[in-house]
Design a protein around this motif. Structure first.
Motif, short mmCIF file in Angstrom:
data_model
loop_
_atom_site.label_atom_id
_atom_site.label_comp_id
_atom_site.label_asym_id
_atom_site.label_seq_id
_atom_site.Cartn_x
_atom_site.Cartn_y
_atom_site.Cartn_z
N CYS A 22 -5.67 -13.08 -0.05
CA CYS A 22 -4.70 -12.39 -0.91
C CYS A 22 -4.17 -13.31 -1.99
CB CYS A 22 -3.53 -11.86 -0.08
SG CYS A 22 -3.90 -10.44 0.95
N TRP A 45 -4.71 -6.71 -0.78
CA TRP A 45 -3.52 -6.30 -0.04
C TRP A 45 -3.58 -4.81 0.32
CZ3 TRP A 45 0.87 -3.47 -2.22
CH2 TRP A 45 1.89 -3.26 -1.29
N GLY A 59 0.26 -10.62 1.32
CA GLY A 59 -0.25 -9.82 0.20
C GLY A 59 0.85 -9.41 -0.76
#
Length: 123
Positions: A22, A45, A59
Motif C-alpha cells: 500500500c 487499499w 492503506g
C-alpha cells in the motif's frame, strides 16, 4: 513502548507484505503518470482492505498521505511565480519519497505507522 510504534510480529507475513505494498506502490506511481502515486495505493487499499485490519489501517494512511502531498504540490504551483514554489516542489517530492520508504519498512516489520504532517481525509 508507545502504542503507535508497537511491533506486531503476530501479523502474518502476507498481510505485512500487502500493507507494505500500500505504501511502496506510490513510488512506482511517481515514475509513471502524474496521478499514479495516489491511484496505486488507492487500488491496493480498496482491493485488500477487507482482508485484515492492518492492511486497512496502513492503506488509509498511505492514501491520506498521498492526497496530502498532492494538495501540497497544487498549493505550490502558483508559488512558482514568486520563486518559493521552485524550491518547495522538489522538497515535497523528496519528503514524499523518504516518508513512503520509511512507511513501507515499518509496515513490513508489522509496525503501526502514521505519516507526519498528514491530513486524514479517510478515517
Amino acid at each position: 513502548m508507545d502504542a503507535d510504534n508497537e511491533t506486531h510480529p503476530a501479523i502474518p507475513g502476507e498481510i505485512r507484505n500487502w500493507a507494505m505494498g500500500c505504501h511502496l506502490i506510490a513510488l512506482v506511481g511517481l515514475l509513471g503518470n502524474g496521478l499514479g502515486f495516489l491511484v496505486g495505493p488507492l487500488i491496493v487499499w480498496l482491493v485488500k482492505r477487507d482482508d485484515h485490519p492492518f492492511i486497512d489501517e496502513q492503506g488509509k494512511e498511505s492514501v491520506n498521505f498521498q492526497i496530502t502531498m498532492m494538495g501540497a504540490i497544487i498549493v505550490c504551483i502558483p508559488l512558482i511565480f514568486v520563486a518559493i514554489g521552485v524550491a518547495l516542489i522538489p522538497l515535497i517530492g523528496i519528503f514524499d519519497v523518504v516518508m513512503t520508504i520509511i512507511a513501507g519498512v515499518k509496515a513490513s516489520n508489522g509496525e503501526h505507522w502514521r505519516y507526519p504532517l498528514t491530513i486524514r481525509f479517510i478515517k
